[in-house]
Write a protein that holds these residues in place. Structure first.
Motif, PDB file in Angstrom:
ATOM      1  N   MET A   1      -5.483  -8.015   9.946  1.00  0.00           N
ATOM      2  CA  MET A   1      -4.970  -6.647   9.842  1.00  0.00           C
ATOM      3  C   MET A   1      -5.165  -6.139   8.423  1.00  0.00           C
ATOM      4  O   MET A   1      -4.769  -6.784   7.463  1.00  0.00           O
ATOM      5  CB  MET A   1      -3.476  -6.599  10.219  1.00  0.00           C
ATOM      6  N   THR A   2      -5.836  -5.017   8.309  1.00  0.00           N
ATOM      7  CA  THR A   2      -6.007  -4.353   7.021  1.00  0.00           C
ATOM      8  C   THR A   2      -5.251  -3.032   7.076  1.00  0.00           C
ATOM      9  O   THR A   2      -5.542  -2.173   7.916  1.00  0.00           O
ATOM     10  CB  THR A   2      -7.492  -4.092   6.710  1.00  0.00           C
ATOM     11  N   ARG A   3      -4.267  -2.881   6.193  1.00  0.00           N
ATOM     12  CA  ARG A   3      -3.417  -1.685   6.200  1.00  0.00           C
ATOM     13  C   ARG A   3      -3.399  -1.098   4.797  1.00  0.00           C
ATOM     14  O   ARG A   3      -3.099  -1.782   3.825  1.00  0.00           O
ATOM     15  CB  ARG A   3      -2.002  -2.059   6.654  1.00  0.00           C
TER      16      ARG A   3
ATOM     17  N   ASP B   1      -7.575  -1.070   9.553  1.00  0.00           N
ATOM     18  CA  ASP B   1      -7.029  -0.984  10.902  1.00  0.00           C
ATOM     19  C   ASP B   1      -5.944   0.079  10.984  1.00  0.00           C
ATOM     20  O   ASP B   1      -5.756   0.704  12.030  1.00  0.00           O
ATOM     21  CB  ASP B   1      -6.438  -2.343  11.319  1.00  0.00           C
ATOM     22  N   GLU B   2      -5.245   0.280   9.867  1.00  0.00           N
ATOM     23  CA  GLU B   2      -4.173   1.276   9.833  1.00  0.00           C
ATOM     24  C   GLU B   2      -4.127   1.909   8.448  1.00  0.00           C
ATOM     25  O   GLU B   2      -4.215   1.205   7.435  1.00  0.00           O
ATOM     26  CB  GLU B   2      -2.818   0.635  10.147  1.00  0.00           C
TER      27      GLU B   2
ATOM     28  N   PRO C   1      -1.794   3.186  -4.650  1.00  0.00           N
ATOM     29  CA  PRO C   1      -2.046   2.542  -3.362  1.00  0.00           C
ATOM     30  C   PRO C   1      -1.419   1.153  -3.282  1.00  0.00           C
ATOM     31  O   PRO C   1      -1.067   0.546  -4.293  1.00  0.00           O
ATOM     32  CB  PRO C   1      -3.573   2.415  -3.347  1.00  0.00           C
ATOM     33  N   ALA C   2      -1.316   0.682  -2.049  1.00  0.00           N
ATOM     34  CA  ALA C   2      -1.064  -0.722  -1.772  1.00  0.00           C
ATOM     35  C   ALA C   2      -1.941  -1.085  -0.585  1.00  0.00           C
ATOM     36  O   ALA C   2      -2.120  -0.276   0.335  1.00  0.00           O
ATOM     37  CB  ALA C   2       0.411  -0.978  -1.466  1.00  0.00           C
ATOM     38  N   LEU C   3      -2.487  -2.266  -0.618  1.00  0.00           N
ATOM     39  CA  LEU C   3      -3.399  -2.705   0.436  1.00  0.00           C
ATOM     40  C   LEU C   3      -2.938  -4.043   0.981  1.00  0.00           C
ATOM     41  O   LEU C   3      -2.734  -4.993   0.224  1.00  0.00           O
ATOM     42  CB  LEU C   3      -4.828  -2.840  -0.106  1.00  0.00           C
ATOM     43  N   GLU C   4      -2.759  -4.080   2.295  1.00  0.00           N
ATOM     44  CA  GLU C   4      -2.465  -5.332   2.991  1.00  0.00           C
ATOM     45  C   GLU C   4      -3.771  -5.825   3.600  1.00  0.00           C
ATOM     46  O   GLU C   4      -4.378  -5.152   4.439  1.00  0.00           O
ATOM     47  CB  GLU C   4      -1.406  -5.098   4.058  1.00  0.00           C
TER      48      GLU C   4
END
Length: 220
Positions: free
Chosen positions: A1-3, A27-28, A54-57
């Motif tokens: 999952m990339t958010r 993905d989101e 930003p923040a990236l998961e």
């Protein structure tokens, strides 16, 4: 999952753009509006301790701060060639450009605050706005001399170009760009990149700035 935690046409555009350069579509995308209560909610605060984008998961971890995210992406996906690793001849210039991008963006942030977010009876200080506008112009003059060929580094496009792309989107709302023809050509090359265009298509039209140019206010 990339958010991706994201404000459209904000600093997080850098991340969206570099992801597109790498062929990664999140993905989101969780979109926020600056000043909205959601930016103090558990979702963003859990991803970015100061509640800033930003923040990236990605890859099972969460990374915040633009430069950290871009460097992480470059280091974990070196096949794209967008970073400059220790020992590379352009490493120092690359790191300087990443830092310089935030120096410049901090001035844009201050101008955004004064021009866009102050509400009556508060009024922007013409002196402060003039000073920050002049300082922004100084950074643009410096950047004009930093462009080496088509991009910032002689060997080609890098994450440093993505870091500075956001600034060249925003700066013309506050500083006339006529004195910087190299920057105008550089900005046109960045916008012509297919990945930039793909990221811009995800964003849609910008609605952050309500007018084409914001002059220094007049006191009195």
């Amino acid at each position: 999952m990339t958010r991706l935690h994201h404000v459209p046409w904000g600093r997080s555009f850098r991340v969206l753009w570099l992801l597109q350069e790498m062929g990664i579509t999140p993905d989101e995308i969780i979109r926020y509006r600056i000043g909205a209560p959601e930016m103090r909610g558990a979702g963003l605060m859990g991803a970015s301790p100061a509640g800033r984008i930003p923040a990236l998961e990605i890859d099972g971890i969460t990374v915040f701060e633009s430069a950290a995210i871009l460097q992480y992406l470059c280091e974990t996906r070196p096949q794209h060639g967008f970073g400059r690793a220790p020992g590379h001849g352009e490493r120092v210039r690359y790191l300087e450009a990443l830092g310089f991008a935030e120096t410049q963006a901090s001035l844009i942030e201050q101008l955004n605050l004064n021009h866009l977010f102050l509400r009556p009876p508060a009024r922007p200080s013409a002196t402060v706005v003039k000073l920050n506008t002049l300082r922004l112009a100084d950074t643009l003059r410096a950047l004009e001399g930093m462009v080496a060929g088509d991009y910032l580094l002689p060997s080609g496009f890098s994450a440093a170009d993505a870091m500075l792309g956001f600034n060249l989107f925003a700066a013309p709302f506050y500083v006339r760009m006529d004195p910087y023809p190299k920057l105008a050509a550089y900005w046109a090359r960045l916008q012509a990149r297919p990945a930039f265009q793909a990221a811009a298509a995800i964003e849609g039209p910008q609605t952050f700035y309500a007018q084409d140019f914001y002059p220094v206010p007049v006191d009195g």
